[in-house]
Enzyme design. Structure first.
Site, PDB file in Angstrom:
ATOM      1  N   TRP A   1      20.453  73.646  37.849  1.00 60.03           N
ATOM      2  CA  TRP A   1      20.937  74.215  36.601  1.00 60.03           C
ATOM      3  C   TRP A   1      20.623  75.694  36.647  1.00 60.03           C
ATOM      4  CZ3 TRP A   1      16.291  71.738  36.873  1.00 60.03           C
ATOM      5  CH2 TRP A   1      15.194  72.304  36.250  1.00 60.03           C
TER       6      TRP A   1
ATOM      7  N   ASP B   1      15.194  71.208  41.266  1.00 58.00           N
ATOM      8  CA  ASP B   1      14.093  70.257  41.322  1.00 58.00           C
ATOM      9  C   ASP B   1      13.741  69.973  42.777  1.00 58.00           C
ATOM     10  OD1 ASP B   1      13.934  70.047  38.586  1.00 58.00           O
ATOM     11  OD2 ASP B   1      15.086  68.190  38.462  1.00 58.00           O
TER      12      ASP B   1
ATOM     13  N   ASN C   1      18.475  71.506  31.112  1.00 62.08           N
ATOM     14  CA  ASN C   1      17.287  71.366  31.946  1.00 62.08           C
ATOM     15  C   ASN C   1      16.566  70.034  31.746  1.00 62.08           C
ATOM     16  OD1 ASN C   1      15.963  71.669  29.515  1.00 62.08           O
ATOM     17  ND2 ASN C   1      15.105  73.667  29.985  1.00 62.08           N
ATOM     18  N   ASP C   2      17.120  69.119  30.967  1.00 58.11           N
ATOM     19  CA  ASP C   2      16.488  67.818  30.745  1.00 58.11           C
ATOM     20  C   ASP C   2      16.873  66.780  31.796  1.00 58.11           C
ATOM     21  OD1 ASP C   2      15.175  68.704  28.461  1.00 58.11           O
ATOM     22  OD2 ASP C   2      16.911  68.275  27.206  1.00 58.11           O
TER      23      ASP C   2
ATOM     24  N   ASP D   1      12.152  73.610  33.016  1.00 58.62           N
ATOM     25  CA  ASP D   1      11.590  72.477  32.294  1.00 58.62           C
ATOM     26  C   ASP D   1      10.956  71.548  33.316  1.00 58.62           C
ATOM     27  OD1 ASP D   1      10.916  70.441  30.600  1.00 58.62           O
ATOM     28  OD2 ASP D   1      12.954  69.775  30.213  1.00 58.62           O
TER      29      ASP D   1
END
Length: 180
Positions: A109, A128, A156-157, A84
Site C-alpha cells: 500500500w 509487509d 493499511n489494515d 500500520d
C-alpha cells in the site's frame, strides 16, 4: 392552546384537499421521481473542497506527531505516516528492509509522507514482511491518507502477504518510491 392546534389542523386539511383535487397521482409520482433523480445528481456537481485540498494527509500527520528523521524505531519517524503494524526496524531489519528469515510481500500500500528535514513529500511503499511469526515490537498506527478497504492500494489494515510464499505476517517496512 387547543385553539392554535385547531387552526393549524384546519390549515393543513384545506391544503391537503386542494392539492388532492388539483394534482393527479401520476403527476405526483412523476414529480417525486424527477426530484429523486435530480437529488442523485447533486454529488456529481463540482464542489469546492478547499478543506480537503488544503493540506496533504502526510503533512498534517508530520505536524501532529512531530515527525523526526533520526530514530527509525520510533512511531513518529517520518516514513511511518501511513504504516500500520510492527516496524521492521525494531525486528532486525531496517525502515525499508525485511529482517533475515522473512521476505517482502509482492504487493504494497502507498502513502505520501513529509520529510521534515527537506520539507518535501515522498511517496512511500509500505510492504509487509512475511514468513516468520509476528514480531510484537514497536506496534505503530499511522492513518495519514488511509482509505476504506474498497480502495485497497490505500488501506493499511489488509495483511499484504498474499501472493507470496507465506501468509504469515512478521512486520512492515517503508521504502521510498519517489518524490511527490
Amino acid at each position: 392552546m387547543f385553539r392554535a392546534l385547531e387552526v393549524v389542523d384546519k390549515l393543513f386539511e384545506r391544503l391537503s384537499r386542494r392539492t388532492a383535487q388539483q394534482v393527479s397521482r401520476r403527476n405526483f409520482l412523476a414529480s417525486f421521481g424527477a426530484a429523486l433523480v435530480g437529488a442523485s445528481v447533486l454529488p456529481v456537481l463540482p464542489v469546492a473542497r478547499k478543506a480537503q485540498a488544503a493540506e496533504d494527509p502526510g503533512m498534517a500527520w508530520a505536524k501532529r506527531v512531530g515527525a523526526q528523521t533520526t530514530d527509525p524505531k520510533a512511531c513518529n519517524y517520518w516514513r511511518y505516516c501511513s504504516s500500520d503494524g510492527y516496524l521492521c526496524s525494531c525486528c532486525g531489519g531496517g525502515p525499508a528492509t525485511c529482517p533475515p528469515g522473512s521476505s517482502p510481500s509482492p504487493t504494497s500500500w502507498v502513502g505520501s509522507c513529509l520529510n521534515p528535514d527537506d520539507g518535501k513529500l515522498y511517496l512511500i511503499a509500505y510492504r509487509d514482511c512475511c514468513g516468520k511469526d509476528a514480531c510484537p515490537q514497536c506496534n505503530c498506527l499511522g492513518t495519514a491518507g488511509e482509505m476504506p478497504a474498497y480502495r485497497p492500494q490505500l488501506n493499511n489494515d489488509i495483511i499484504w502477504c498474499f501472493g507470496g510464499s507465506s501468509m504469515i505476517y512478521h512486520c512492515s517496512s517503508a521504502a521510498i518510491v519517489g518524490q511527490v
